[in-house]
Each structure stands twice: as structure tokens, then as C-alpha cells.
Design an enzyme around this catalytic site. Structure first.
Site, PDB file in Angstrom:
ATOM      1  N   HIS A  77      -4.829   3.557  -2.405  1.00  0.00           N
ATOM      2  CA  HIS A  77      -3.728   4.237  -3.092  1.00  0.00           C
ATOM      3  C   HIS A  77      -4.104   4.611  -4.532  1.00  0.00           C
ATOM      4  CE1 HIS A  77      -0.704   3.856   0.129  1.00  0.00           C
ATOM      5  NE2 HIS A  77      -1.590   2.986   0.540  1.00  0.00           N
TER       6      HIS A  77
ATOM      7  N   ASN B 265      10.223 -14.243   1.008  1.00  0.00           N
ATOM      8  CA  ASN B 265       9.434 -14.389  -0.208  1.00  0.00           C
ATOM      9  C   ASN B 265       8.398 -13.284  -0.163  1.00  0.00           C
ATOM     10  OD1 ASN B 265       7.786 -14.896  -2.305  1.00  0.00           O
ATOM     11  ND2 ASN B 265       7.284 -17.001  -1.757  1.00  0.00           N
TER      12      ASN B 265
ATOM     13  N   ASP C 224       2.487   7.016  -1.230  1.00  0.00           N
ATOM     14  CA  ASP C 224       1.312   7.894  -1.278  1.00  0.00           C
ATOM     15  C   ASP C 224       1.441   8.950  -2.366  1.00  0.00           C
ATOM     16  OD1 ASP C 224       0.491   6.439   0.875  1.00  0.00           O
ATOM     17  OD2 ASP C 224       0.984   7.952   2.379  1.00  0.00           O
TER      18      ASP C 224
ATOM     19  N   SER D  11       2.889   1.502  -2.876  1.00  0.00           N
ATOM     20  CA  SER D  11       1.863   0.617  -2.307  1.00  0.00           C
ATOM     21  C   SER D  11       0.659   0.621  -3.236  1.00  0.00           C
ATOM     22  CB  SER D  11       1.417   1.125  -0.936  1.00  0.00           C
ATOM     23  OG  SER D  11       0.209   0.470  -0.548  1.00  0.00           O
TER      24      SER D  11
ATOM     25  N   GLY E  72       3.188  -2.402   0.146  1.00  0.00           N
ATOM     26  CA  GLY E  72       4.088  -1.251   0.282  1.00  0.00           C
ATOM     27  C   GLY E  72       5.030  -1.447   1.458  1.00  0.00           C
ATOM     28  N   SER E  73       4.537  -2.093   2.496  1.00  0.00           N
ATOM     29  CA  SER E  73       5.390  -2.360   3.657  1.00  0.00           C
ATOM     30  C   SER E  73       6.506  -3.321   3.273  1.00  0.00           C
ATOM     31  CB  SER E  73       4.558  -2.965   4.800  1.00  0.00           C
ATOM     32  OG  SER E  73       3.534  -2.077   5.160  1.00  0.00           O
TER      33      SER E  73
HETATM   34  C1  LIG Z   1       3.692   6.309   3.285  1.00  0.00           C
HETATM   35  C2  LIG Z   1       3.323   4.842   3.348  1.00  0.00           C
HETATM   36  N1  LIG Z   1       4.293   3.930   3.303  1.00  0.00           N
HETATM   37  C3  LIG Z   1       4.021   2.604   3.349  1.00  0.00           C
HETATM   38  C4  LIG Z   1       2.727   2.151   3.419  1.00  0.00           C
HETATM   39  C5  LIG Z   1       2.462   0.666   3.495  1.00  0.00           C
HETATM   40  O1  LIG Z   1       1.775   0.178   2.384  1.00  0.00           O
HETATM   41  P1  LIG Z   1       0.947  -1.210   2.499  1.00  0.00           P
HETATM   42  O2  LIG Z   1      -0.328  -0.889   3.205  1.00  0.00           O
HETATM   43  O3  LIG Z   1       0.724  -1.624   1.082  1.00  0.00           O
HETATM   44  O4  LIG Z   1       1.785  -2.166   3.255  1.00  0.00           O
HETATM   45  C6  LIG Z   1       1.678   3.069   3.466  1.00  0.00           C
HETATM   46  C7  LIG Z   1       0.292   2.578   3.550  1.00  0.00           C
HETATM   47  O5  LIG Z   1      -0.666   3.222   3.302  1.00  0.00           O
HETATM   48  C8  LIG Z   1       1.979   4.455   3.430  1.00  0.00           C
HETATM   49  O6  LIG Z   1       1.012   5.374   3.487  1.00  0.00           O
END
Ligand SMILES: Cc1ncc(COP(=O)(O)O)c(C=O)c1O
Length: 437
Positions: free
Chosen positions: A222, A290, A192, A217, A84-85
Site C-alpha cells: 500500500h 481487540n 488503495d 490498509s 485494512g480488513s
Molecule cells: C480495497 C481493499 N480493501 C481492504 C483491503 C484489506 O487490507 P489488509 O490486507 O490490510 O487487511 C485491501 C487489501 O489490499 C484492499 O485492497
């Protein structure tokens, strides 16, 4: 012969999953997680099927997952990524592409967001050298206070980037109208909120489909999981093309992994000052990354997506169960409220302690009694150590005093509503909260 062996392996995997990965029902003394994977033999069979194929990088399961997710959210284009990041990074960086001409975000341009949330909704903005502008949130919805949007606007504002906090949609109607009026991009961090619904002008749609770009994510807590994983989606073909390019090293060519010369012009092109006919596979129109995930992750996701409606239903049911039972404590605890015009697909159950109830003491009591708790991630991100080297007014701006954001940092926590919690588990959570305050 090889198919026979594969059938035998997959049938044994299925048997193994049924035997050793059975869902658990609550027993006193169990630790109650705030969230976790919910899966059965189908995810394990898909995973092993993909492993036996040994394609490893994005392939047929990735294609299927991207199409299924796009269909679920009702968007045209979707790219699977490794978190998600990464999805947030890609969504933000896409808006800096020169292909967007005067609408591209430049260093020093501003992006309106909130400080109460997950750090990687904000970090791409800072990392690029754009300026996040933090607006307070309202309690008990925990989303942006739209009354402060006008105060946050400046000549350099280019975008709004916001998460739907713990599945509760922000005021999409007001935020979108503000974006349209001021020619701003909107990124919905939908990480979320998979399955949340919002209604504008009599039309109901899934969150993630309202903005220019939505992100997901699939980290295990999730709504669905692929282990690590995420996605970006959009209805805008240019943004989709930019995100594919940046996801895949910044390349110009759209051939899939392992594919060559799909367009038939691999060695015919002229790109700026490059030599004529330079191999299009190695022409870079962006500074990329990537961020691709593997086909094994997508294989799990394909099976998870078949269960999404049941997952969302269970999350809503569990939220209502907690909300009803805890309403008797409303003089001590502020309980969460859904945004108008929305039907959230809840990620968790947010609780803010009123005066006289000590959040830290209550959280410690719950943890000691096997109930896992979580903060609203960074609380007030501006107070986090990562901001020590940032200068207010230069690297970021704050609108007003972020009073509610500070309340969240000091007095708020959340507990789980995920489908792995049955009613006896939630009854135990309720009784423990009652004895703990
Ligand atoms: C609102 C939100 N954005 C982004 C992320 C990032 O997701 P990831 O952990 O897959 O990098 C999270 C992670 O829980 C999140 O709660």
C-alpha cells in the site's frame, strides 16, 4: 548512560540501514514487483527506538501516527488498527451499534456495494447477516455504475460501502448525493487510495474524508506501510467513540493502555442493572474485538507518513509514464481512466484485454518475463467459492447482470506503479507488454 547507549544503537541502526537496505535501481533480469515497501534508515530507527522502549502495545508512536494521519486526510478522529480488513470490519460493525438508534444497521438490512473488488470490503456485511446488494461497475474506471443506484435501493437499504478502485475515486458527488437523499451511511474503503483527491463544489479534499467513515490498509504494497496495519477515520464524534469501543474489546471506558481513572469516576458509575460503582474499566457497551496494532508498527508509520507526498507523486508519475507509452496499444488494450473531478493516487495500472487478446496468455508471458501481475482481487466475488453456501435473493442481491464485473474477472489484470519502479524498469515493462500481445 542509558540514553548514550540508545543513541549509539540508533546511530548503528541508521548506518546498517544505509548499508544493507539501499534502494535498488533496475538491472536487466530483476523481478519487477507490482508493489512493495519503500523505506530508509528513518523507519528502521523508529522501529528500534520503539523496541528499546518496549511498550509494545499502543503508546506514544500510536498517538503520533493517528494524529498525523488525521491531519493528512483532514479528519477529526482516527484509530490505528491491525489491518485494512480489521478497519473495514470495525467501520461496518460501528454502524450496527445500538447507540445509532433507528439508523443502526440490523440483520437483514441492505448495503449497496460492488462485486469487483477486495473480499474484506464485503465480508463484514455477510458475516453480520446484513445483505450486500451488488451493482455493476463501469470500464475503464472500474467503479460503481451510479446510474444503477436507484435500482439497487429498497426499503431496507441502510448504507453504501465501496472502495476507490486501485486509487481511482468512485463518483463521490453522485454517491454522496444519493446517500443524503435516502439517509444512508457511506463507508469509503480508502485502502488503495491514500492521497487521492476529489473536488466537489469547488472544494478539493482527500478521499476517505467524504464518507461517514474511511478506512486504510498499511500492508506492504500500500501507499505507506506499517507491515500489518490499518486505520479508521471519521468526523463524527459518536462514530469515533463507537469504533474506539469496538476496537478495544467493546469497553465503555476511554482510558488509554496502561492508564487508570482518567475521568476520576472509575468507581462511581451506574450502568443499567450492573452493581453501582462497578469498575468502569470493565463495563462493556458493545460486543467488541481487540483490533489494536502495536506501537512498533505505528513507529514505522510515523516515518512513512513523512514520505507520503513523495510516494503519491511517484505513483502518479509512473502511471502517466505507462499510460503514455501504452496508448499506442489502445486498439488491443483498454487503458484506465481517472474519475471526473479526481486526481487519483494510483495503486496500480489496470489493463483490460480487448477481443482477440487473451488475458491469461498475456499475464503468463509477463510473469515468465519477471513482471509481477495482479487480478482485480476477487474479480466477480459472487463467483468465488466463499459464495457457494450463499443464496442469491436471500443472503445477497445482484442488480442486473454484472456484465462489466464479469469482463473484469475474465479479461482484466494490473501491473505496478509503486515508487520502487524507476523509468528503466517501466520501459522494460512496456517493451514486454508490446512483445507479449
Ligand atoms: C480495497 C481493499 N480493501 C481492504 C483491503 C484489506 O487490507 P489488509 O490486507 O490490510 O487487511 C485491501 C487489501 O489490499 C484492499 O485492497
Amino acid at each position: 548512560m542509558s540514553n548514550d547507549i540508545k543513541e549509539k544503537i540508533l546511530s548503528l541502526v541508521s548506518e546498517y540501514a544505509d548499508m544493507y537496505h539501499k534502494p535498488r535501481t533496475y538491472k536487466p533480469g530483476d523481478k519487477l514487483s507490482y508493489s512493495g515497501r519503500v523505506y530508509d534508515n528513518l523507519e528502521m530507527v523508529n522501529l528500534v527506538d520503539s523496541a528499546l522502549e518496549f511498550w509494545l502495545t499502543s503508546g506514544r508512536f500510536t498517538d503520533e501516527f493517528e494524529q498525523k494521519l488525521a491531519d493528512y486526510i483532514c479528519v477529526k478522529y482516527c484509530s490505528f488498527v491491525n489491518s485494512g480488513s480489521s478497519a473495514n470490519l470495525l467501520a461496518f460493525m460501528a454502524l450496527t451499534s445500538p447507540l445509532l438508534e433507528e439508523r443502526a444497521i440490523k440483520r437483514g438490512d441492505e448495503v449497496i456495494t460492488v462485486a469487483a473488488g477486495f473480499p474484506t470490503t464485503v465480508s463484514p456485511i455477510i458475516q453480520y447477516g446484513a445483505v450486500p446488494v451488488f451493482v455493476d461497475v463501469t470500464i475503464p474506471k472500474y467503479n460503481i455504475d451510479v446510474a444503477q443506484l436507484e435500482n439497487a435501493l429498497s426499503e431496507r437499504t441502510k448504507a453504501i460501502m465501496l472502495a476507490h478502485t486501485l486509487g481511482n475515486p468512485f463518483d463521490i458527488a453522485k454517491v454522496k448525493a444519493f446517500c443524503n437523499k435516502n439517509n444512508l451511511w457511506l463507508i469509503e474503503d480508502n485502502c488503495d487510495a491514500l492521497g487521492s483527491l476529489y473536488t466537489i463544489g469547488g472544494t478539493t479534499a482527500k478521499t476517505g474524508s467524504f464518507g461517514d467513515i474511511g478506512t486504510s490498509s498499511f500492508y506492504p504494497p500500500h501507499h505507506i506501510t506499517t507491515g500489518e496495519g490499518g486505520a479508521v477515520y471519521t468526523n463524527n464524534p459518536l462514530l469515533a467513540k463507537i469504533m474506539r469501543s469496538m476496537r478495544d474489546w467493546g469497553r465503555d471506558c476511554v482510558c488509554a493502555s496502561g492508564q487508570d481513572n482518567l475521568c476520576g469516576h472509575r468507581f462511581d458509575g451506574q450502568f443499567g442493572v450492573m452493581p453501582t460503582g462497578y469498575d468502569h474499566k470493565y463495563v462493556y457497551s458493545h460486543f467488541g474485538y481487540n483490533l489494536k496494532a502495536t506501537d512498533m508498527q505505528a513507529a514505522i508509520g510515523v516515518a512513512q507518513l513523512d514520505k507520503i507526498e513523495a510516494f503519491v507523486k511517484a505513483r502518479r508519475h509512473n502511471f502517466e509514464f505507462l499510460n503514455t507509452a501504452l496508448s499506442s496499444l489502445s486498439s488491443k488494450l483498454i487503458l484506465p481512466e481517472a474519475c471526473e473531478c479526481s486526481v487519483p493516487s494510483w495503486f496500480g495500472f489496470m489493463i483490460t484485454c480487448r477481443e482477440g487478446v487473451n488475458r491469461n496468455k498475456l499475464v503468463r508471458y509477463l510473469e515468465e518475463n519477471n513482471i509481477q501481475t495482479r487480478m482485480l482481487f476477487a474479480g466477480n466475488i459472487v463467483r468465488q467459492p466463499c459464495f457457494d453456501s450463499c443464496e442469491e435473493g436471500n443472503d445477497y442481491r445482484v442488480i442486473g447482470d454484472l456484465k462489466n464485473t464479469d469482463t473484469i474477472m475474465n479479461d482484466t489484470f494490473w501491473i505496478g506503479v509503486y515508487p520502487g519502479l524507476d523509468e528503466p524498469a517501466m520501459s522494460y515493462m512496456i517493451d514486454t507488454i508490446k512483445t507479449g500481445i
